[in-house]
Design an enzyme around this catalytic site. Structure first.
Site, PDB file in Angstrom:
ATOM      1  N   SER A  11      58.320  94.208  49.766  1.00 11.98           N
ATOM      2  CA  SER A  11      58.243  94.322  51.216  1.00 11.98           C
ATOM      3  C   SER A  11      57.727  93.032  51.824  1.00 11.98           C
ATOM      4  O   SER A  11      56.839  92.378  51.262  1.00 11.98           O
ATOM      5  CB  SER A  11      57.307  95.468  51.586  1.00 11.98           C
ATOM      6  OG  SER A  11      56.915  95.339  52.932  1.00 11.98           O
ATOM      7  N   GLU A  23      56.565  52.620  47.398  1.00  7.81           N
ATOM      8  CA  GLU A  23      57.149  53.904  47.808  1.00  7.81           C
ATOM      9  C   GLU A  23      58.373  54.193  46.987  1.00  7.81           C
ATOM     10  O   GLU A  23      58.639  55.333  46.593  1.00  7.81           O
ATOM     11  CB  GLU A  23      57.499  53.857  49.301  1.00  7.81           C
ATOM     12  CG  GLU A  23      57.899  55.198  49.891  1.00  7.81           C
ATOM     13  CD  GLU A  23      59.417  55.426  49.949  1.00  7.81           C
ATOM     14  OE1 GLU A  23      59.825  56.443  50.514  1.00  7.81           O
ATOM     15  OE2 GLU A  23      60.190  54.577  49.444  1.00  7.81           O
ATOM     16  N   HIS A  74      51.033  72.930  50.217  1.00  9.06           N
ATOM     17  CA  HIS A  74      51.252  73.490  51.555  1.00  9.06           C
ATOM     18  C   HIS A  74      52.098  74.753  51.393  1.00  9.06           C
ATOM     19  O   HIS A  74      53.201  74.703  50.879  1.00  9.06           O
ATOM     20  CB  HIS A  74      51.973  72.459  52.417  1.00  9.06           C
ATOM     21  CG  HIS A  74      51.791  72.661  53.891  1.00  9.06           C
ATOM     22  ND1 HIS A  74      52.174  73.811  54.538  1.00  9.06           N
ATOM     23  CD2 HIS A  74      51.265  71.852  54.849  1.00  9.06           C
ATOM     24  CE1 HIS A  74      51.905  73.689  55.839  1.00  9.06           C
ATOM     25  NE2 HIS A  74      51.342  72.513  56.046  1.00  9.06           N
ATOM     26  N   ASP A  95      38.211  70.305  66.450  1.00  8.31           N
ATOM     27  CA  ASP A  95      38.119  70.573  65.010  1.00  8.31           C
ATOM     28  C   ASP A  95      38.990  71.763  64.638  1.00  8.31           C
ATOM     29  O   ASP A  95      39.660  71.758  63.594  1.00  8.31           O
ATOM     30  CB  ASP A  95      36.666  70.845  64.600  1.00  8.31           C
ATOM     31  CG  ASP A  95      35.870  69.560  64.404  1.00  8.31           C
ATOM     32  OD1 ASP A  95      36.454  68.470  64.617  1.00  8.31           O
ATOM     33  OD2 ASP A  95      34.688  69.637  64.057  1.00  8.31           O
TER      34      ASP A  95
END
Lengths: 738, 738
Positions: free
Chosen positions: A616, A412, A677, A654
Site C-alpha cells: 500500500s 569532475e 537523498h 534555519d
C-alpha cells in the site's frame, strides 16, 4: 491673584511647550536609533547592478582565454589554470582565494603504448585497427598534450573474442538480448552505442552479462542532428571524433580509494583492487568511422528497428562476424594506467556581513577532456564573470548578508572528484551551514531555451530571478527570459509555467545535493527537447569542443551565456542577500505530491501483486498530506514574523535551510551509502536520470527481475515505509520548534 | 535695538532651554529603549531558587509512590504510571506534556510454561530444578505481576548437554578456555558468572563458541559486599535472588525489528529471524543457591584462581559432571516469547523564551524489571522533583532562554527502546537543535561519593554546578559537593580535580550521544571504586530493589538523591538559560590528547609489528594539536564577542553546540552503523565500557586474534586515519566561519 494666576498659566504654558519639545525629542530619539534600514530595497538595487555589470564580451574573452590549451585534470596545464583563476579572483576583490589539493586516483592512456581495437584474422594478424586519435581541428595543429579518446579507469587488457551488439547497453537491452534473443554475452566483447544512459552503467551491465570487454561508439543517430554539417562546418560530430569519459560506478563515493573521506596526506587508501566502482574489463570509445568497420561484417540476427542507428550497416547482433569473416575476431588493446595524482580546487570566498556562517556556493569544474569549449569552460567563464561583477559591487560598498563561496573544481571528468573530496573534507561545516549550491558546469548545450534542474524549494526563486533578466533570444527582444522560456517550454499538464526538471547526477552538485542534502540547482541553455533527439550535444567530450564551436554555432553574441550567468548569479545573490531565505516549502509539497502519484501509477502495472503482497502507498500519501499542511502553516507564520527580531529571523531561515537536509537518510539508499537523498537520486540503472523516490523506484525495477517475488515486494514495502518516514520527519522540521 | 537685542537674547535663551530639554528627552529616549538586562545575574538568582526549591522529602514521596507496584515495559501498570506522570507534569506547569507510543519487540516469559534449568539423569528424569521465582520481600506478598527472573529475548528451546564453566564469559575467558585449556564449547551449555561486562556480550561470545545454551548466575564474589547482610537485613543479594536483563546485541539499533526508523504504525518491520541482535540460543539467569547445585558436581580441570568466585565449590570447568555424575546432563527449559508490544514515552516541554529551537533534554526511563527501587525510580523521582521545581520557577515568571524537554522513557530494560525510537523519530530535529542530553537513570548505586560520566565539553560546567551545591555527606557538613567529591575521588595523575569518567553505554543517552552526537552526561551517587569490588550494586534487577532498600540502606535522609537532583537540574538549567553555552572546547582538546596518548601506549605492546607494517599515530597526534589550537583560539575570540549582537552570540553557540556533532561519522563504526561517535563508543567486547577512539581500539583488539595480520594492521591504519580526519574536521568547526 490675577498676576499669580497668569504667572501660573504662563509657567504651565512654558511647561507644556517644554514638555512638547521633550516629547518630540524623545520620539525622535526613540526612532533615531540605527533603524532597520529597508535592507531588501537596497539589496534589490544592488542585484540590478550585479546583473548589469556582467558583460557578454567578458564571457567571450574568458572562454577564449581558458580554452587555448588542453587542461586535463592532473596535468601541469590545469594547475596553471587554477593559479591563474586564483590570481584573477583575488584581483576581482574576493576576501580570500585558496588552492586546495587532493591526491586522488586518476587514469591516463599509456603514452608509449596506445589503446586501439583490432580485427584480427585466424593467424592473429591485425586486419583492421581503429584510429589512435581524432583529427585535430584547424588552428590547433601544434598543440601538444591532447589526450586521445579513451575511457578513464578502463581495466587494462587485450581480450579477444566475438562481438555482440547490445544497442545502448541498458538493463532492458541486455534483458532483451539474453531473454528474447537468447544471446549469452559471457566471454564476448560487447559493442554498445553511446547515448540514453551514463556510460558507466553500460559498462556495469556488460560486466554483469559476463562480457570480457566493451566498445562504446558514437552513432550518427545519436550524435548528429539532421541537416547539420560536421565540425568545423557545423556542430555535428565528425566521423573521426569520439567521446571520452570515465566509466566508473562510484555512486557518489568520490575518489575510488578514499570513499567517505577526503584524499589528504593522512588518509588511508584502499589498494586499487579494493577501489570503489572500477570496472573489471577493458572499455574503449570509438567514432562512427571506426564503428562501421567493426559492425559491417557482423553476423547473427537482425535486431528490431529501435536497435538500429544511422550507419549504413544492418546492426546484426552477432555473436561474431558473418560466415565469410567468421575466422576473424576482435581484440581490444588497452593499456590505460590508474595512478594517484594531485588535483587542485580553487576556493574563493566573500565573507557574509551578518551571517558569515551561512554558505551559498557557486561551483563548477575547470578540468576538461581537451579544450573544454563547452564542457566546462562555457560554465567556468560565466562563473568568472560573476566573480568579477561581485567584486565590483564590493568595491561600491556591498557585502552580502551570508558568505558566498565560489569553487573551480578539478577532476569532475574523473568522477566528480574535486567537488566530492572538498565536500568530504568540509562535510560537517556544509551540513550545518550550507544554504544552497548552484552548479556551474557547461552553460550551453543548445540554442533553444533555458533549462533549469533544481530542488523544488528553488522553483519560485528561479521564476523570480528569470523575470528580472531579459531574454537573449533575438526573436524575443524586449521580453524577459522567463517569458521566452515560458513560451518555448511550458510545464504542460502540471501547470502553466516554464518547465523545471529534477536534478539527476553527472555533475558536481552530486555530493552537495544527494549526499549532504543542500538545496541545489543548475541552469544552462538547451536544445528543443521535443524535436532535437540526439544525446547531449554532438561533439561532447571530443577534441572539437573549441572556442570556435561556441562562437560560430552556439552563441555568437554570447548573450545566451550572459543570460545563464545572470540566472546563476541572480540565484546566488538572492540566496546570499535576502533577509528571509527565498526558499519555497509549498513548492516542495507540490512536488512530493506529484512524485507520490507517479510512483503509485508506476506500481499499477503490478496490480495483482499489489493486492497479493499487500503493498500500500497510503502511508506515503498520508505523509505527503502532512507535509503539505506543515509547509502551508510554515509560510503562513512567516508572514507574521517580526523581521526586527534577528533571532526569530534566523530561526525561520534555519527551518528553511534544513528542510532539504531532512530528506537525507544517514543510512543511504540500499547498497549506495553516499546516495542519501530519499526524494531525489539517480536510478541504479542510469546515473544521469534523477528519479523521485529512488529507493521505491529501484525496488520496483527489481520486481521484473526478481527470483523471489515475496522478498522483492517486501523490499518495495520497506522502501515505501522509509519514504513515508522521511516525509513525516521533514514535515516536523517545519512545525513550530517548541 | 536694545529691545530687539534683548528679545533676540530672550528667544535664544528659550531656544537653548528648549534645545536642552529636547536633548535631555532625546538622550532619555535613546537609553529608555528596552536595555539588554543583565540576563546572567537574573539567571543566577533563578538557579539558586531552582536548586533550593527541590526537597529531599518530595523525592522520598515520589520514590514511595512510583515503587508500589511493578511497572514492566509493555504492561498496563506502566501505562498507568505514564499517565500519572503526564498529569502531574502538567499540574507542575510544563507548557505541554504528551504520551508518545511506539510498537516495539518486547519479550516475556510464558505465563503457563515457566522457564527453569534441570539436571537430568540418564533416563531424562529431572533430578534438580532451579527455582521458578525469587522469594518475595515482606510487605509485597500480595503483589501480582512480578515477572520471574529471565533474560529477555532469549531464544526458546530445551537444549540438553554438558556444562562448561566460562568464568565471566568475556572474549579473553573464551580465548583462555579454547586456546590454553583446550576446551571446545560446541554443543555444550556454558555457565558464566554475571559481572565485568554486559550480559549480551557474554551471550554473543557463547554463540560464537558454538554453545547451544548459556546460564548466567550471580556469584557472591560479584554480588555480595563483605560484611553486609543479605536483603532485607542488609543490601546484599540473597541466594534466591537473580538478575533479570536483556541479552540483545543491538549496538544502538533500538527496536530490533525497525533498525534506524521509529516503530510507528507505518514502519516496515523485519521478521523476527531478521531482527537485530537477537541471540540464537536459550539464556537463563539464576541465583547463587541454584548455581551451587549446577556447579558442585562439575568435573574437568580446576581453573586459575581468578576464575573462582566465593561459592563453596571448586569451579571446575567441565565439560560435564565428574565421574560419579557423568550420566547426568543439564537441560534448559526456555519458553520466553518475543512479541510486538506498545510502549509509551512521556515527553514534557518548557518552550524556550528566546531560542525555542534549541533543546536541552533531561531524560530517564520509567520501566522497571519489578519495583525499580533503584533502577530507575531513584532517577525518575529526581526528575519528577526537577520538573516540579521548574514549574514553581515558571509561576514566578521565569522562562528559560532555550527549550527544556523532560522525558520519561519506556522499555529501557529491553534495549533502550523508548529513548532510541524517539531519537529516531526526531533525529532531524535533534541533529539540528539538540544542545545537550542529561541522562537520569538510577540516581544512586552506592553511598560514597558523586559519580559523573560525561563528554569532555561538560567538565567545566559540572565543576561549576557542583560547587554551588552543598555536600549531602554527614561527615562533610557545610562544604560543597565539589569539595567532598574532590576529597574522595581525585583525578589522580591527570589533574587535581574530582575524577570524571567517559560515557559507556547501557542507558538511554546512547542514541543521543553515540548515534546523534549530542553533548551528554549522567550523574549519580556511587560506591568507592577502590574498595568496593562487586559489580553494579548487589540486588540490581532483582525483586529486592524496593523503596525500603533505598530508605533503609542507601539514602535514609534522601539527601544524596537530592544532591543528584540538584546536579542534574543545575546542568539542565545552566545549559538552557546561559546566554553563552557553558561548553568548554579546551576540555575536549585535553581529553583528546589524553586519549591519543593512551591508544598510542596500548599499541606499544606490538612494537615490532608497528614497525613492520608501518603503523604510525603521527597523523592523529597532529590532528589533536590542530584541534587544541583551534579550541584555544575559539575561546579567546569568545572573550571579545559582542554580547549585544544576538546573531553573533547565536553563531558562537552554534559552533559549541555542533562541536559534539562533528565527532559523528555518518558511516558509523565498522559493522555498527548506529554507533557513529569516533571518540566515544562502547568496545565491541563490552557494551558497558566506553572506549576512546573505539574504532582503533577494536581494530587493535582484533590483532591478537587475526588470521591475516597484514589486513588486521591495515584496518588499524584505516581507523587511525578516520580518527585523524574526524579530529581535523572537528577543529574546522571551531575556526571562524568564513
Amino acid at each position: 491673584m490675577g498676576t499669580q494666576k497668569s504667572r501660573i498659566f504662563k509657567w504651565m504654558s512654558w511647561f507644556v511647550v517644554i514638555a512638547a519639545f521633550f516629547l518630540i525629542g524623545f520620539i525622535i530619539g526613540w526612532f533615531a536609533r540605527p533603524p532597520h534600514t529597508d535592507h531588501d530595497a537596497v539589496s534589490r538595487s544592488y542585484l540590478q547592478e550585479f546583473l548589469e555589470e556582467m558583460q557578454a564580451e567578458n564571457i567571450r574573452q574568458y572562454l577564449r582565454k581558458f580554452t587555448r590549451l588542453p587542461h586535463l585534470a592532473g596535468t601541469e596545464q590545469n594547475l596553471r589554470l587554477a593559479q591563474q583563476i586564483r590570481d584573477e579572483w583575488l584581483q576581482f576583490g574576493l576576501d580570500s582565494v585558496e588552492i586546495v589539493p587532493y591526491d586522488v586516483l586518476l587514469s591516463y592512456p599509456n603514452k608509449t603504448n596506445p589503446n586501439y581495437i583490432s580485427i584480427i584474422d585466424d593467424r592473429g594478424n591485425e586486419v583492421f585497427n581503429t584510429s589512435l586519435s581524432e583529427p585535430v581541428p584547424v588552428g590547433y595543429e601544434n598543440i601538444s598534450n591532447i589526450v586521445p579518446p579513451y575511457n578513464a579507469f578502463s581495466a587494462k587488457g587485450q581480450p579477444e573474442g566475438d562481438l555482440v551488439y547490445v544497442n545502448y547497453g541498458r538493463t532492458e537491452d541486455f534483458f532483451k538480448l539474453e531473454r528474447e534473443m537468447g544471446i549469452n554475452c559471457t566471454g564476448k566483447i560487447v559493442i554498445a552505442r553511446y547515448g540514453k544512459i551514463f556510460r558507466g552503467n553500460k559498462v556495469k551491465n556488460a560486466v554483469l552479462s559476463g562480457a570480457k570487454g566493451i566498445i562504446l561508439f558514437s552513432d550518427p543517430a545519436d550524435y548528429c542532428a539532421p541537416g547539420v554539417k560536421v565540425y568545423p562546418d557545423g556542430w555535428n560530430l565528425p566521423g573521426g571524433g569520439a567521446q571520452r569519459g570515465n566509466v566508473l560506478n562510484l555512486n557518489g563515493a568520490g575518489d575510488p580509494l578514499t570513499p567517505g573521506y577526503p584524499a589528504k596526506e593522512y588518509t588511508y587508501r584502499y589498494s586499487i583492487d579494493e577501489g570503489v566502482g572500477l570496472p573489471k574489463i577493458p572499455v574503449h570509445p570509438i567514432g562512427y568511422n571506426d564503428a562501421v568497420n567493426l559492425l559491417k561484417n557482423m553476423g547473427g540476427e537482425i535486431p528490431p528497428n529501435n536497435w538500429k542507428g544511422d550507419l549504413n550497416v544492418s546492426y546484426r547482433i552477432g555473436p561474431g562476424f558473418k560466415a565469410e569473416f567468421n575466422t576473424q575476431k576482435v581484440r581490444m588493446n588497452i593499456h590505460t594506467n590508474n595512478q594517484v595524482t594531485r588535483i587542485y580546487n580553487v576556493i574563493g570566498k566573500i565573507r557574509g556581513a551578518v551571517e558569515p556562517d551561512r554558505y551559498i556556493i557557486l561551483g563548477g569544474h575547470r578540468d576538461a577532456w581537451v579544450f573544454g569549449g563547452i564542457d566546462p569552460v562555457s560554465g567556468a567563464a560565466v562563473v568568472h564573470e560573476s566573480v568579477r561583477s561581485a567584486g565590483k559591487l564590493m568595491a561600491r560598498g556591498w557585502r552580502p548578508r551570508r558568505t558566498i563561496i565560489f569553487a573551480s573544481w578539478d577532476a569532475e571528468e574523473f568522477g566528480l572528484l574535486g567537488s566530492t573530496e572538498w565536500a568530504e573534507e568540509n562535510a560537517k561545516l556544509l551540513q550545518e551551514r550550507g544554504v544552497a549550491y548552484i552548479n556551474a558546469d557547461s552553460a550551453i548545450e543548445g540554442t533553444y531555451t533555458l533549462r533549469i534542474d533544481c530542488t523544488p524549494s528553488l522553483h519560485t526563486l528561479v521564476y523570480d530571478v528569470t523575470k528580472q533578466i531579459s531574454s537573449p533570444e533575438e526573436e524575443h527582444e524586449g521580453i524577459s527570459l522567463y517569458e521566452s522560456w515560458h513560451k518555448k517550454d511550458n510545464w504542460t499538464g502540471d501547470r502553466d509555467a516554464p518547465r523545471i526538471s529534477k536534478l539527476g547526477s553527472g555533475s558536481d552538485f552530486e555530493a552537495y545535493f544527494i549526499r549532504l542534502g543542500i538545496a541545489s540547482g543548475r541552469a544552462r541553455y538547451t536544445k528543443n527537447r521535443k524535436t532535437e533527439k540526439y544525446s547531449s550535444y554532438p561533439v561532447y567530450h571530443s577534441v572539437y569542443e573549441t572556442f570556435e564551436l561556441v562562437e560560430r554555432f552556439y552563441d555568437p553574441t554570447f548573450r545566451k551565456l550572459l543570460a545563464v550567468a545572470r540566472v546563476r548569479g541572480g540565484l546566488i545573490f538572492k540566496l546570499a542577500d535576502s533577509q528571509l531565505l527565498p526558499l519555497d516549502c509549498n513548492e516542495y509539497a507540490l512536488s512530493l505530491s506529484k512524485y507520490a502519484h507517479s510512483i503509485f501509477q508506476l506500481a499499477q502495472k503490478h496490480q495483482a501483486d499489489l493486492f497479493k503482497y499487500q503493498v500500500s502507498f497510503d502511508s506515503l500519501f498520508s505523509a505527503v498530506d502532512n507535509f503539505t499542511a506543515a509547509a502551508k502553516d510554515f509560510h503562513e507564520r512567516l508572514k507574521h514574523l517580526d523581521m526586527t527580531n534577528s533571532v526569530e529571523v534566523r530561526m525561520a531561515n534555519d527551518q528553511m535551510m534544513y528542510l532539504e537536509r531532512a530528506f537525507v537518510d544517514p543510512l543511504g539508499l540500499p547498497g549506495r551509502p553516499f546516495y542519501r537523498h530519499i526524494i531525489f537520486a539517480p536510478s541504479s540503472h542510469n546515473k544521469y536520470a534523477g528519479e523521485s523516490f529512488p529507493g521505491i523506484y529501484d525496488a520496483m525495477f527489481d520486481i521484473e527481475n526478481a527470483k523471489d517475488p515475496i522478498s522483492a515486494w517486501e523490499e518495495v514495502k520497506r522502501q515505501i515505509s522509509i519514504a513515508a518516514f522521511t516525509v513525516h520527519a521533514a514535515a516536523m522540521t517545519l512545525t513550530p520548534p517548541a
